[in-house]
Design a protein around this motif. Structure first.
Motif, PDB file in Angstrom:
ATOM      1  N   GLY A  16      26.439 -12.942  15.690  1.00  0.00           N
ATOM      2  CA  GLY A  16      25.944 -12.029  14.414  1.00  0.00           C
ATOM      3  C   GLY A  16      24.963 -11.032  15.003  1.00  0.00           C
ATOM      4  N   THR A  17      24.329 -10.387  14.094  1.00  0.00           N
ATOM      5  CA  THR A  17      23.555  -9.318  14.368  1.00  0.00           C
ATOM      6  C   THR A  17      22.093  -9.712  15.172  1.00  0.00           C
ATOM      7  N   THR A  18      21.577 -11.217  14.799  1.00  0.00           N
ATOM      8  CA  THR A  18      20.472 -11.638  15.271  1.00  0.00           C
ATOM      9  C   THR A  18      20.915 -12.003  16.717  1.00  0.00           C
ATOM     10  N   GLU A  19      22.005 -12.603  17.059  1.00  0.00           N
ATOM     11  CA  GLU A  19      22.475 -13.041  18.572  1.00  0.00           C
ATOM     12  C   GLU A  19      22.560 -11.674  19.159  1.00  0.00           C
ATOM     13  N   ALA A  20      22.856 -10.738  18.459  1.00  0.00           N
ATOM     14  CA  ALA A  20      23.277  -9.577  19.360  1.00  0.00           C
ATOM     15  C   ALA A  20      21.838  -8.893  19.790  1.00  0.00           C
ATOM     16  N   ILE A  21      20.892  -8.801  19.019  1.00  0.00           N
ATOM     17  CA  ILE A  21      19.680  -8.295  19.464  1.00  0.00           C
ATOM     18  C   ILE A  21      18.934  -9.059  20.609  1.00  0.00           C
ATOM     19  N   ASN A  22      19.076 -10.440  20.205  1.00  0.00           N
ATOM     20  CA  ASN A  22      18.423 -11.481  21.159  1.00  0.00           C
ATOM     21  C   ASN A  22      19.031 -11.220  22.559  1.00  0.00           C
ATOM     22  N   LEU A  23      20.589 -10.893  22.445  1.00  0.00           N
ATOM     23  CA  LEU A  23      20.844 -10.729  23.805  1.00  0.00           C
ATOM     24  C   LEU A  23      20.444  -9.464  24.441  1.00  0.00           C
ATOM     25  N   VAL A  24      20.185  -8.445  23.781  1.00  0.00           N
ATOM     26  CA  VAL A  24      19.626  -7.222  24.427  1.00  0.00           C
ATOM     27  C   VAL A  24      18.284  -7.449  24.722  1.00  0.00           C
ATOM     28  N   ALA A  25      17.315  -8.243  24.034  1.00  0.00           N
ATOM     29  CA  ALA A  25      15.997  -8.540  24.445  1.00  0.00           C
ATOM     30  C   ALA A  25      16.179  -9.243  25.702  1.00  0.00           C
ATOM     31  N   GLN A  26      16.952 -10.478  25.877  1.00  0.00           N
ATOM     32  CA  GLN A  26      16.705 -11.199  26.861  1.00  0.00           C
ATOM     33  C   GLN A  26      17.358 -10.833  28.158  1.00  0.00           C
ATOM     34  N   SER A  27      18.570 -10.173  28.084  1.00  0.00           N
ATOM     35  CA  SER A  27      19.069  -9.670  29.111  1.00  0.00           C
ATOM     36  C   SER A  27      18.606  -8.127  29.682  1.00  0.00           C
ATOM     37  N   TRP A  28      18.930  -7.298  28.894  1.00  0.00           N
ATOM     38  CA  TRP A  28      18.416  -5.680  29.077  1.00  0.00           C
ATOM     39  C   TRP A  28      16.798  -5.884  29.175  1.00  0.00           C
ATOM     40  N   GLY A  29      16.183  -6.252  27.995  1.00  0.00           N
ATOM     41  CA  GLY A  29      14.779  -6.295  28.128  1.00  0.00           C
ATOM     42  C   GLY A  29      14.064  -7.007  29.233  1.00  0.00           C
ATOM     43  N   ARG A  30      14.512  -8.164  29.347  1.00  0.00           N
ATOM     44  CA  ARG A  30      13.871  -9.160  30.483  1.00  0.00           C
ATOM     45  C   ARG A  30      13.880  -8.434  31.848  1.00  0.00           C
ATOM     46  N   SER A  31      15.260  -7.925  32.000  1.00  0.00           N
ATOM     47  CA  SER A  31      15.413  -7.369  33.467  1.00  0.00           C
ATOM     48  C   SER A  31      14.704  -5.865  33.598  1.00  0.00           C
ATOM     49  N   GLN A  32      14.453  -5.040  32.537  1.00  0.00           N
ATOM     50  CA  GLN A  32      14.381  -3.835  32.618  1.00  0.00           C
ATOM     51  C   GLN A  32      12.700  -3.434  32.358  1.00  0.00           C
ATOM     52  N   LEU A  33      12.128  -4.267  31.455  1.00  0.00           N
ATOM     53  CA  LEU A  33      10.798  -3.755  31.001  1.00  0.00           C
ATOM     54  C   LEU A  33       9.680  -4.355  31.636  1.00  0.00           C
ATOM     55  N   GLN A  34       8.639  -3.840  31.776  1.00  0.00           N
ATOM     56  CA  GLN A  34       7.451  -4.278  32.387  1.00  0.00           C
ATOM     57  C   GLN A  34       6.151  -4.009  31.645  1.00  0.00           C
ATOM     58  N   ALA A  35       5.187  -4.804  32.168  1.00  0.00           N
ATOM     59  CA  ALA A  35       3.876  -4.878  31.302  1.00  0.00           C
ATOM     60  C   ALA A  35       3.320  -3.246  31.270  1.00  0.00           C
ATOM     61  N   ASN A  38      14.955  -7.952  14.001  1.00  0.00           N
ATOM     62  CA  ASN A  38      14.620  -6.817  14.776  1.00  0.00           C
ATOM     63  C   ASN A  38      12.998  -6.639  15.033  1.00  0.00           C
ATOM     64  N   ILE A  39      12.490  -7.755  14.961  1.00  0.00           N
ATOM     65  CA  ILE A  39      11.152  -7.725  15.341  1.00  0.00           C
ATOM     66  C   ILE A  39      10.967  -8.795  16.085  1.00  0.00           C
ATOM     67  N   VAL A  40      11.017 -10.086  15.782  1.00  0.00           N
ATOM     68  CA  VAL A  40      10.571 -11.497  16.369  1.00  0.00           C
ATOM     69  C   VAL A  40      11.092 -11.367  17.799  1.00  0.00           C
ATOM     70  N   PRO A  41      12.542 -10.939  17.980  1.00  0.00           N
ATOM     71  CA  PRO A  41      12.821 -10.860  19.530  1.00  0.00           C
ATOM     72  C   PRO A  41      12.093 -10.015  20.323  1.00  0.00           C
ATOM     73  N   TRP A  42      11.676  -9.104  19.897  1.00  0.00           N
ATOM     74  CA  TRP A  42      10.625  -8.063  20.757  1.00  0.00           C
ATOM     75  C   TRP A  42       9.299  -8.499  20.815  1.00  0.00           C
ATOM     76  N   GLN A  43       8.822  -9.386  19.730  1.00  0.00           N
ATOM     77  CA  GLN A  43       7.678  -9.936  19.927  1.00  0.00           C
ATOM     78  C   GLN A  43       7.349 -10.968  20.903  1.00  0.00           C
ATOM     79  N   MET A  44       8.539 -11.562  20.977  1.00  0.00           N
ATOM     80  CA  MET A  44       8.557 -12.930  21.819  1.00  0.00           C
ATOM     81  C   MET A  44       8.718 -12.045  23.236  1.00  0.00           C
ATOM     82  N   LEU A  45       9.372 -11.175  23.466  1.00  0.00           N
ATOM     83  CA  LEU A  45       9.451 -10.521  24.811  1.00  0.00           C
ATOM     84  C   LEU A  45       8.249  -9.735  25.366  1.00  0.00           C
ATOM     85  N   ALA A  46       7.792  -9.225  24.280  1.00  0.00           N
ATOM     86  CA  ALA A  46       6.169  -8.179  24.505  1.00  0.00           C
ATOM     87  C   ALA A  46       5.404  -9.436  24.922  1.00  0.00           C
ATOM     88  N   GLU A  47       5.193 -10.480  24.444  1.00  0.00           N
ATOM     89  CA  GLU A  47       4.363 -11.570  24.822  1.00  0.00           C
ATOM     90  C   GLU A  47       4.602 -12.068  26.135  1.00  0.00           C
TER      91      GLU A  47
END
Ligand code: PMP
Length: 408
Positions: free
Chosen positions: A94-113, A127-136
């Protein structure tokens, strides 16, 4: 184009003939999940009775049939949102998993402090919590685009927030709590001036607005099958092919590999790289049929009818209950009416109105921040779909008056 024949369309939805507490069901909780037409129910049932097998691996006839049906659904979803390639349609839960996929795959590999993510004030928790988890985890900064008192996104503030540090803009197409339709094309255009990646949460977008991901220009678009008259447990992440190609897999397992050995594993190509394990196959097939139904019925016609219902309901509510407060009055908003009544708790309204057969949602709608912004913890929310009628709106308003009297 002729308007919807709502009376005829209602015949397609078996559940609409149910009674609740001895009264005809008036289902106004469509933003949470909508009901399924006969063709969707039949597609799922037919698959299970006739072609059920696991997909992609088998050589036998049923496995081939199942694979064909599942991959046909992928093309139906591709068509629904006009994605350039079926390789860009990743099936998710669903949408939730789709957003988590982007956060965990794209976000984790591409974003830095120090990198920044922009979300809007009106986002669903998905569309808030997956980004907060990644931000942390990564030391990112999450910034929030404000909304005005009507529930309209503050585009000037958005522009001011965009900078060289902005790596991602993640915004809802349509807000489930307010009904606001966001200018996703313009949001994307502006994000591209700083080369930010754009993710649109389309959970409430696809059922109400004709979506063309190429026209919007976003990099990712997420949706849920159960909000487009299909089953739960299936959704889609659309992603631009170049981005998806460059992203590492998220979950590991069967389906997503090319070769596995203990020394080295290579991954399958798109879209299978992101589809580890056996998916909800029958639901996927049925979601494809739902996408087809939506295209046949006409999303524009559905959207136009929902706008009429929303305007009518808003007028009726305001004239009948002058002290009602409607939260979110963005011009052109989709079929969502969130409201509070003085001296009546949302929960009490929800429970009592159910006694009269009316299903509405009460609470925070998984969008606590925006409700707090409006100074409330909970609202009652009526949300419309293609099959709702003016008579149902009238009954809802009459019922609300009765409930109000009971609570006085
Ligand atoms: N975003 C929005 C705007 C939604 O309305 C919803 C569902 N209420 C979601 C995300 C999450 O969708 P799902 O629960 O189907 O994953």
């Amino acid at each position: 184009e002729a308007p919807l024949n709502v009376a005829q369309l209602r015949q397609e939805f078996p559940i609409l003939s149910r009674e609740i507490n001895g009264r005809p069901l008036v289902y106004l909780d469509n933003a949470a999940t909508c009901q399924k037409p006969e063709v969707v129910l039949r597609a799922q049932d037919h698959f299970l009775r006739h072609s059920n097998a696991n997909i992609h691996r088998g050589l036998h006839t049923l496995s081939q049939e199942a694979t064909d049906a599942f991959e046909h659904a992928r093309r139906q979803l591709q068509q629904l949102i006009n994605a350039p390639s079926e390789r860009e349609i990743i099936f998710t839960r669903g949408t939730t998993e789709a957003i988590n996929l982007v956060a965990q795959s794209w976000g984790r590999s591409q974003l830095q402090a120090g990198d920044e993510i922009l979300v809007s004030m009106m986002e669903h928790h998905a569309n808030i919590v997956p980004w907060q988890m990644l931000a942390e985890e990564k030391g990112l900064t999450l910034k929030v685009i404000p909304v005005d008192e009507q529930g309209v996104l503050d585009m000037a503030a958005y522009q001011a927030l965009l900078s060289d540090r902005t790596r991602l803009v993640a915004v809802a197409h349509v807000s489930n709590a307010l009904g606001t339709v966001n200018p996703v094309h313009e949001i994307t255009r502006l994000a591209k001036t700083v080369d930010a990646v754009v993710l649109i949460d389309g959970a409430q977008g696809v059922p109400h607005v004709a979506v063309d991901v190429q026209q919007i220009g976003a990099d990712f678009y997420a949706l849920s099958g159960h909000k487009i008259y299909g089953p739960t447990g299936m959704g889609v992440l659309y992603g631009r092919e170049a981005l998806l190609e460059a992203m590492p897999p998220w979950q590991g397992g069967g389906e997503m590999i090319d070769q596995v050995s203990f020394e080295k594993t290579t991954y399958a190509g798109l879209p299978h790289k992101f589809e580890a394990g056996t998916p909800a196959i029958a639901e996927g097939v049925a979601m494809g049929r739902a996408a087809q139904w939506l295209m046949e019925t006409g999303v524009e016609r559905i959207g136009a009818w929902e706008h009429q219902l929303t305007r009518y309901a808003t007028d009726q509510l305001k004239s009948t209950l002058p002290d009602i407060r409607i939260i979110g009055e963005a011009p052109g908003k989709a079929g969502v009416i969130s409201f509070v009544l003085p001296h009546a708790h949302a929960q009490d309204i929800g429970l009592l109105i159910d006694q009269l057969g009316v299903a509405i949602r009460t609470g925070h709608h998984c969008a606590m921040p925006v409700l707090h912004h409006f100074g409330v913890n909970a609202t009652a929310r009526a949300s419309f779909a293609a099959y709702n009628t003016k008579e149902e709106v009238d009954f809802f308003v009459e019922s609300l008056v009765k409930v109000r009297e009971m609570l006085a």
